[in-house]
Motif scaffolding. Structure first.
Motif, short mmCIF file in Angstrom:
data_model
loop_
_atom_site.label_atom_id
_atom_site.label_comp_id
_atom_site.label_asym_id
_atom_site.label_seq_id
_atom_site.Cartn_x
_atom_site.Cartn_y
_atom_site.Cartn_z
N TYR A 254 0.79 -1.05 -0.05
CA TYR A 254 -0.11 0.21 -0.01
C TYR A 254 0.81 1.47 0.00
N ARG A 255 1.88 1.25 0.81
CA ARG A 255 3.02 2.41 0.81
C ARG A 255 3.76 2.48 -0.30
N LEU A 256 4.10 1.61 -0.94
CA LEU A 256 4.88 1.43 -2.31
C LEU A 256 4.02 2.16 -3.37
N THR A 257 2.59 1.84 -3.50
CA THR A 257 1.51 2.34 -4.42
C THR A 257 1.36 3.54 -4.16
N ALA A 258 1.37 4.07 -2.94
CA ALA A 258 1.17 5.68 -2.78
C ALA A 258 2.46 6.14 -2.95
N HIS A 259 3.54 5.70 -2.92
CA HIS A 259 4.71 6.45 -3.08
C HIS A 259 4.98 6.70 -4.68
N LEU A 260 4.72 5.45 -5.44
CA LEU A 260 4.88 5.62 -6.97
C LEU A 260 3.60 6.50 -7.43
N SER A 261 2.49 6.36 -6.96
CA SER A 261 1.24 6.99 -7.56
C SER A 261 1.64 8.68 -7.23
N LEU A 262 2.27 9.09 -6.00
CA LEU A 262 2.49 10.45 -5.89
C LEU A 262 3.50 10.88 -6.88
N ALA A 263 4.58 10.21 -7.17
CA ALA A 263 5.51 10.48 -7.97
C ALA A 263 5.25 10.67 -9.41
N LEU A 264 4.21 9.90 -9.87
CA LEU A 264 3.27 10.08 -11.20
C LEU A 264 2.60 11.29 -11.18
N LEU A 265 1.96 11.65 -10.13
CA LEU A 265 1.17 12.63 -9.92
C LEU A 265 2.00 14.05 -10.04
N ILE A 266 3.19 13.95 -9.32
CA ILE A 266 4.16 15.00 -9.48
C ILE A 266 4.57 15.51 -10.74
N PHE A 267 4.88 14.24 -11.44
CA PHE A 267 5.52 14.00 -13.05
C PHE A 267 4.49 14.87 -13.81
N GLY A 268 3.09 14.33 -13.80
CA GLY A 268 2.35 14.77 -14.53
C GLY A 268 1.74 16.54 -14.37
N ALA A 269 1.81 16.75 -13.12
CA ALA A 269 1.50 18.17 -12.64
C ALA A 269 2.62 19.01 -13.31
N ILE A 270 3.82 18.67 -13.27
CA ILE A 270 4.98 19.48 -13.60
C ILE A 270 4.77 19.44 -15.17
N PHE A 271 4.62 18.46 -16.01
CA PHE A 271 4.57 18.50 -17.33
C PHE A 271 3.33 19.08 -17.78
N TRP A 272 2.21 18.98 -17.15
CA TRP A 272 1.14 20.05 -17.49
C TRP A 272 1.34 21.55 -17.41
N THR A 273 2.05 21.72 -16.32
CA THR A 273 2.26 23.38 -16.02
C THR A 273 3.30 23.65 -16.89
N ALA A 274 4.19 22.84 -17.59
CA ALA A 274 5.14 23.29 -18.45
C ALA A 274 4.55 23.39 -19.88
N LEU A 275 3.68 22.40 -20.36
CA LEU A 275 2.65 22.55 -21.56
C LEU A 275 1.64 23.97 -21.62
N SER A 276 1.22 24.12 -20.44
CA SER A 276 0.44 25.38 -20.23
C SER A 276 1.28 26.67 -20.43
N ILE B 58 -0.96 13.02 -21.45
CA ILE B 58 -1.22 14.49 -20.98
C ILE B 58 -1.01 15.13 -22.45
N ASN B 59 -0.30 15.16 -23.09
CA ASN B 59 0.36 15.78 -24.24
C ASN B 59 -1.05 16.03 -25.41
N LEU B 60 -1.69 14.89 -25.41
CA LEU B 60 -2.88 14.84 -26.37
C LEU B 60 -4.01 15.58 -25.47
N MET B 61 -4.16 15.48 -24.28
CA MET B 61 -5.10 16.18 -23.66
C MET B 61 -4.87 17.66 -23.76
N HIS B 62 -3.58 17.95 -23.67
CA HIS B 62 -3.19 19.51 -23.71
C HIS B 62 -3.54 20.10 -24.91
N LYS B 63 -3.74 19.52 -26.05
CA LYS B 63 -3.74 19.95 -27.39
C LYS B 63 -5.59 20.04 -27.60
N GLN B 64 -6.35 19.63 -26.66
CA GLN B 64 -7.70 20.03 -27.05
C GLN B 64 -8.45 20.81 -26.38
#
Length: 337
Positions: free
Chosen positions: A159-181, A331-337
């Motif tokens: 459970y903790r490993l899943t939370a750790h990896l999920s949070l890492a992916l959330l951070i990646f997605g948020a940074i990448f989306w912000t950069a594209l914005s 995320i790249n595809l979502m951001h273009k729409q």
């Protein structure tokens, strides 16, 4: 990738965030290798400042090894290990933590500089602060995960490993989306149905990434190392033996692997549908949809090879990194729409 904005500040902050997204991607890959080499429990304490440097000198290594010898992993599993063997797993975990520190440093210092020079575009200061806070929470989550393997059993909580990896992916997605914005403030556009299909695919991908983390935490990839069947059947026995039934989706390795496989099939069908719908979209949107199809195809191939080879470090690490690239592509595809 072509960027729309010509604004000097938006481009500077956007390029910096793209670099930070790459660093988080590297962090996820190194984290996967650390897990697969079973190195994550080699450091039995957390020293955010003094732990920057590895042990220097034989006495320091002996002292570090002595602390490890008190851990459940050494006592129950690695009691045969020498100091030289210990160094091999220690450096993986130390490198993983060092990269986390560097990410924090490379985020905080430029953020302060951009802030002081008044170069952060309007509305983005709270977002950057929030991203930095998330990064700090990720460090705490990593140690919270490691702690679960230092008590009785030499294995971290899935459970903790899943939370750790999920949070890492959330951070990646948020940074990448912000950069594209910042770099592409105006959407390219596309059919309304494409947006619905893409958002549905993102929902499936999120579930698929979480399920993949559970597979890793439960080591479910080491059972049923065949494809497309699981053993002799497509639907294996033992999917629902736990009570209540929903526990099977979280704690049953057979069910978790089966769900992860089904998720891959559903995601593949959705991205193919997105590519079909995107045929009449603007060329940038269409190319983004086709890129997503290719990324998902490669990721599925990596997963199959990894499974058939019984999860070696190389293929397992590539598959974990591939999951991040699929997230970036959608995320790249979502951001273009």
């Amino acid at each position: 990738m072509m960027f729309q904005t010509q604004d000097r500040d938006r481009r500077a902050v956007g390029y910096w965030l793209l670099f930070m997204a790459f660093m988080v991607f590297a962090m996820v890959v190194v984290g996967g290798a650390t897990r697969l080499t079973e190195s994550g429990l080699s450091m039995v304490d957390w020293r955010p400042v003094t732990g920057v440097l590895p042990p220097i000198g034989e006495d320091a290594w002996q002292a570090e090894f002595a602390k490890y010898q008190q851990s459940p992993e050494y006592k129950l599993k690695n009691y045969h290990m020498s100091v030289d063997d210990f160094k091999g797993i220690f450096y993986w975990e130390w490198g993983h933590r060092l990269l986390g520190r560097l990410i924090g440093l490379f985020f905080f210092v430029p953020m302060v500089w951009f802030w002081a020079k008044d170069r952060i575009p309007q509305g983005y200061k709270p977002r950057l602060v929030g991203l930095f806070v998330l990064g700090g929470l990720q460090g705490l989550m990593g140690w919270y995960m490691v702690m679960s393997g230092l008590v009785d059993e030499p294995a971290v909580s899935h459970y903790r490993l899943t939370a750790h990896l999920s949070l890492a992916l959330l951070i990646f997605g948020a940074i990448f989306w912000t950069a594209l914005s910042l770099l592409n403030p105006k959407p390219v556009g596309g059919p309304a149905v494409l947006k619905r299909v893409t958002h549905t695919a993102m929902l499936v991908l999120v579930l698929q990434l979480v399920m993949g983390a559970l597979v890793a935490g439960l080591k479910a990839g080491h059972i049923f190392n065949s494809w497309p069947l699981m053993g002799d059947t497509f639907v294996p026995e033992g999917l629902w033996f736990m009570e209540p039934w929903w526990l099977n989706m979280l704690d049953n390795a057979v069910t978790v692997q089966f769900d992860h496989r089904i998720g891959a099939y559903v995601l593949t069908l959705l991205v193919i549908a997105a590519g079909f719908v995107a045929r009449k979209a603007p060329v940038e949107t269409k190319n983004a949809a086709y890129l997503l199809i290719g990324t998902v195809g490669v990721q599925m191939l990596l997963g199959i090879i990894m499974l058939l080879k019984e999860v070696p470090v190389s293929w397992g690490t590539a598959h974990q990194g591939g999951g991040v690239l699929v997230l970036a592509a959608i995320i790249n595809l979502m951001h273009k729409q």
